[in-house]
Design an enzyme around this catalytic site. Structure first.
Site, short mmCIF file in Angstrom:
data_model
loop_
_atom_site.label_atom_id
_atom_site.label_comp_id
_atom_site.label_asym_id
_atom_site.label_seq_id
_atom_site.Cartn_x
_atom_site.Cartn_y
_atom_site.Cartn_z
N SER A 287 64.32 -0.68 35.44
CA SER A 287 63.14 -0.04 36.03
C SER A 287 62.83 -0.62 37.40
O SER A 287 63.30 -1.71 37.75
CB SER A 287 61.95 -0.27 35.10
OG SER A 287 60.75 0.16 35.71
N SER A 288 62.03 0.10 38.16
CA SER A 288 61.52 -0.41 39.44
C SER A 288 60.04 -0.74 39.38
O SER A 288 59.45 -1.11 40.40
CB SER A 288 61.74 0.62 40.54
OG SER A 288 63.10 0.88 40.71
N THR B 55 54.68 8.25 37.74
CA THR B 55 54.36 7.03 37.02
C THR B 55 52.90 6.79 37.33
O THR B 55 52.35 7.45 38.20
CB THR B 55 55.25 5.88 37.56
OG1 THR B 55 56.60 6.21 37.30
CG2 THR B 55 54.94 4.53 36.96
N GLY C 144 56.10 5.68 41.90
CA GLY C 144 56.93 6.05 43.05
C GLY C 144 58.41 5.78 42.88
O GLY C 144 59.12 5.68 43.89
N GLY C 145 58.90 5.66 41.63
CA GLY C 145 60.34 5.41 41.46
C GLY C 145 60.72 4.15 42.21
O GLY C 145 60.01 3.15 42.20
N ARG D 80 59.15 -1.28 27.72
CA ARG D 80 60.09 -0.31 28.27
C ARG D 80 60.75 0.46 27.12
O ARG D 80 61.04 -0.12 26.06
CB ARG D 80 61.15 -1.07 29.06
CG ARG D 80 62.19 -0.22 29.76
CD ARG D 80 61.61 0.59 30.87
NE ARG D 80 62.62 1.04 31.81
CZ ARG D 80 62.39 2.00 32.70
NH1 ARG D 80 61.21 2.61 32.75
NH2 ARG D 80 63.33 2.36 33.55
N THR E 170 55.02 4.84 32.49
CA THR E 170 55.62 6.06 33.04
C THR E 170 56.28 6.91 31.97
O THR E 170 56.60 6.44 30.88
CB THR E 170 56.71 5.69 34.09
OG1 THR E 170 57.15 6.86 34.75
CG2 THR E 170 57.90 5.00 33.45
N ASP F 45 67.29 6.67 33.78
CA ASP F 45 67.30 5.44 34.59
C ASP F 45 68.52 4.57 34.32
O ASP F 45 68.75 3.58 35.00
CB ASP F 45 66.02 4.63 34.35
CG ASP F 45 64.86 5.11 35.22
OD1 ASP F 45 65.07 6.02 36.04
OD2 ASP F 45 63.74 4.59 35.07
#
Ligand code: DON
Length: 564
Positions: free
Chosen positions: A444-445, A373, A465-466, A97, A391, A415
Site C-alpha cells: 500500500s501507499s 481512499t 490519492g493512491g 490491510r 480504502t 495493488d
C-alpha cells in the site's frame, strides 16, 4: 472504458464543486478535534469525545460513520492502517490491510498463455481482498479504547437506520451510477430512497441493510462480521459471482499491531506506517534527504525546492519498488538501511541541483494508481492522537456488493503485482516482494502519520490519492516542519508528485507558476498537469498551551474539522 468515463465524471464533478467552495479554514479547540471527509462523521467523532471517549474511540466511531456517509472510500468492506500516539508519546500501529484469500495464486490473473487477462485484477470478484476494517477497528478499540464498543458503533447504526443528509457529492455519484446503459445493477440500485428513487440533495438517506450489518458488528464485535450470518452471506456472494473468498478466509483474518516506522527531522520525531504500507519508509527516506538540504537558500516553491523534492521522490519510489511488500512474506526488507541518515547521505550526493536524474525504466514499468481512499485524524483532551487511513482502492472499490449486506467490497487485489517477472511501461510491475500469495497483504501507499515534538503529538496527518499519498503527506509534513506553515496553508499549498516511473513531475495546475515550470523543464524534467492532489485531513497540537488546530482539504467540500 467505463472506468475511464467514471474517473472523468468524478474529475469534472470535483472541479465543479471546487469552483463553488471556499477554502476550508482552520478550526481551533481546547478539548479535542476530529477531521474527516464528511462533516457529519466528524460530528459523530466529536460527540464520542464529549461522552468521555478518547482519540481511539472517536476514530473508530468516525470510521464506522464514514462507511455510511462516505461510501466511495469509507468502508467495512476494505482495509487500512492506524498510527496511534498516546499523550506520553508512546506509539503503535494497527495493520488492517486486506489479505489475499487462501485460494489465491501468483498466476491467478493470467490466461493459459501466461498473459494477464485485461482488467481482471481490478474489475472482478477476484479483485476482492479479505476485508480488514472491522477487525482493525475492533483491535484498536480492544487495546486502546475507553468507552464500550457498542457506544462507539451505535452512531453509525443510527445514521444508516435513521438516515443522514444526502449531499451533492453522493447525488452526483448516484447520477453517474444510474445513467442509461449502466449494467452494474448493484451500483444502479445503491443510492435509492424508500420509494426507489435517487434521494434529492438535502433528503435523509436511509440504508436499512447496512444498518443490519452494522448492528451485528455492534452486538457481536469482530465475530459479527467474520463469522455467522454476515460471513455466510459474504461467502455465498463470492461463490455466486466468481470470487474466491470463503468462510474460512473470513474466520482466519486478523488485524496486526506493528511497530511504527520511526524517523526524525530537525528535532521532531516522525512515526508512520511500516510495510505492508510503503508510506512510512518512503516518507522517512525523503525527510532524511530534506534534512541535508540548505533551506536558508532554497525558497519555498522555487524551482530548486521543487527539483529537490522531485529528486527525493524519484529515489524513494525506486527503493519502494525494489524492496517493499508484506513483511510477513518478505523477511529481509532493509528497513533500517532505507530509513537511516547514512543512506540519505549517499542518496543526497547523487542529486544534481542543476539537472534532473533519469529513472532507469529498463527495470520496472509505470505503477498503477487507485482512485479513492479517505483519511481521518482525531485527538482528545489528554493529547492522545490517531491517524487513520482506509480504502476500498478505487472509488466505490470493486463496485460490487451484496444488496442484503448493504456495503461495497474493495478491489484491493489490484495493488499486487499481477504477473510475476513481467514489467512493462504500460503500468505493470512484476517484482517479487509484492506478488500474490495466499494470505499475503498487498503493498500500500497509505501514509497515516504522527509527528511528535518533545514527546507529545504535534502533527497528525494523512491523505487519499493512491501513490500520490506518500508525496502529499511528505510535502505537508515538510511545509509544517521546515516552512513553518499553519496546518491549513500546509494542506492547501502546491503539491507535486514524482513516482520514479513514469519519469515525470505531476503538478497541481493552478498552483505552479508557468515561469517555475519552465525552470524545471530547463533542468530536464517532464511536467504533467492535474487539478488537484490529495485530500489531507490534519491536526496540529500545541501541548504547552493545550490548543488543537484542525483543517481539512478544500478538495473535499463535505469534509469537516470539528473541535470542541
Ligand atoms: O493502498 C493503496 O495504496 C491504494 N489502494 C490506495 C488507493 C487510493 O488511495 C485511491 N485514492 N484516492
Amino acid at each position: 472504458m467505463t472506468l475511464l468515463k467514471f474517473r472523468l465524471v468524478f474529475l469534472l464533478s470535483s472541479l465543479f464543486i471546487l469552483c463553488q467552495t471556499q477554502l476550508n479554514a482552520q478550526t481551533y479547540a481546547k478539548n479535542g478535534m476530529v477531521v474527516s471527509s464528511d462533516e457529519s462523521s466528524s460530528e459523530v467523532g466529536v460527540d464520542i469525545l464529549k461522552k468521555g471517549g478518547n482519540a481511539i474511540d472517536a476514530a473508530v466511531a468516525t470510521a464506522f460513520s464514514l462507511a455510511v456517509t462516505h461510501p466511495s472510500a469509507g468502508n467495512i468492506g476494505g482495509g487500512g492502517f492506524i498510527v496511534f500516539m498516546n499523550s506520553e508519546g508512546e506509539t503503535t500501529t494497527i495493520d488492517f490491510r486486506e489479505k489475499a484469500p487462501l485460494a489465491a495464486t501468483n498466476d491467478m490473473y493470467l490466461n493459459e498463455q501466461g498473459k494477464l487477462i485485461d482488467g481482471i485484477n481490478h474489475h472482478s470478484a477476484k479483485a476482492i481482498g479479505v476485508p480488514g476494517t472491522v477487525a482493525g477497528l475492533y483491535l484498536a478499540h480492544k487495546n486502546y479504547g475507553k468507552l464500550p464498543w457498542k457506544t462507539v458503533v451505535q452512531p453509525a447504526v443510527d445514521q444508516a437506520k435513521n438516515g443522514f443528509v444526502f449531499n451533492w457529492y453522493l447525488y452526483r455519484a448516484a447520477q453517474y451510477f444510474t445513467r442509461e446503459g449502466n449494467d452494474n445493477t448493484f451500483m444502479n440500485g445503491y443510492f435509492r430512497n424508500e420509494k426507489g428513487a435517487i434521494p434529492e440533495p438535502g433528503e435523509l438517506w436511509m440504508q436499512n441493510e447496512l444498518a443490519e450489518t452494522l448492528t451485528l458488528i455492534r452486538d457481536k464485535g469482530r465475530d459479527g462480521f467474520y463469522k455467522g450470518k454476515t460471513a455466510k452471506k459474504i461467502a455465498n456472494f463470492m461463490k455466486k459471482n466468481g470470487g474466491i473468498i470463503t468462510k474460512k478466509d473470513l474466520a482466519k483474518y486478523e488485524a496486526i499491531e506493528r511497530e511504527p516506522i520511526k524517523g526524525s527531522y530537525k528535532g521532531y520525531d516522525i512515526y508512520s506506517m511500516p510495510p505492508p504500507s510503503s508510506g512510512g519508509v518512503a516518507l522517512v527516506e525523503m525527510m532524511n534527504l530534506m534534512e541535508l538540504a540548505d533551506f536558508e537558500t532554497i525558497e519555498f516553491n522555487s524551482a530548486d525546492h521543487l527539483h529537490l523534492v522531485a529528486e527525493a521522490m524519484r529515489r524513494a519510489f525506486a527503493d519502494r519498488a525494489e524492496h517493499l511488500g508484506d513483511p510477513d512474506f518478505n523477511l529481509n526488507i532493509p528497513l533500517e538501511k532505507l530509513t537511516s541518515k547514512a543512506f540519505a547521505q549517499k542518496r543526497f550526493q547523487e542529486i544534481n541541483m542543476a539537472k534532473a536524474s533519469i529513472s532507469d525504466s529498463s527495470r520496472f514499468g509505470r505503477l498503477y494508481d487507485g482512485e479513492s481512499t479517505t483519511h481521518l485524524s482525531t485527538m482528545d483532551k489528554e493529547g492522545n492522537a490517531v491517524s487513520l487511513t482506509y480504502t476500498l482502492e478505487y472509488s466505490y472499490g470493486s463496485q460490487m456488493g451484496s444488496k442484503e449486506l448493504g456495503f461495497i467490497f474493495n478491489n484491493e487485489m489490484g495493488d499486487f503485482n499481477p504477473q510475476p517477472g513481467i514489467t512493462k511501461s504500460n503500468g505493470q510491475i512484476g517484482t517479487a516482494p509484492n506478488l500474490v500469495a495466499p494470505e499475503k497483504r498487498m503493498l500500500s501507499s497509505m501514509t497515516p502519520t504522527i509527528v511528535g515534538k518533545k514527546g507529545k503529538p504535534f502533527l497528525v496527518i494523512g491523505s487519499p490519492g493512491g501513490r500520490t499519498i506518500i508525496n502529499t503527506v511528505f510535502q505537508t509534513v515538510l511545509n509544517v516542519l521546515e516552512f513553518k506553515m499553519p496546518i491549513d496553508k500546509a494542506i492547501e499549498a502546491l503539491k507535486i508528485h514524482h513516482q520514479w516511473l513514469p519519469d515525470q513531475i505531476v503538478y497541481e495546475k493552478l498552483l505552479l507558476s508557468p515561469d517555475t515550470r519552465k525552470l524545471l523543464e530547463a533542468k530536464g524534467h517532464t511536467l504533467k498537469e492535474r487539478f488537484n492532489m490529495g485530500a489531507l485531513m490534519g491536526i496540529t497540537y500545541d501541548a504547552e498551551k493545550g490548543i488543537f488546530v484542525g483543517a481539512s482539504d478544500s478538495s473535499q467540500p463535505d469534509s469537516g474539522a470539528i473541535g470542541y
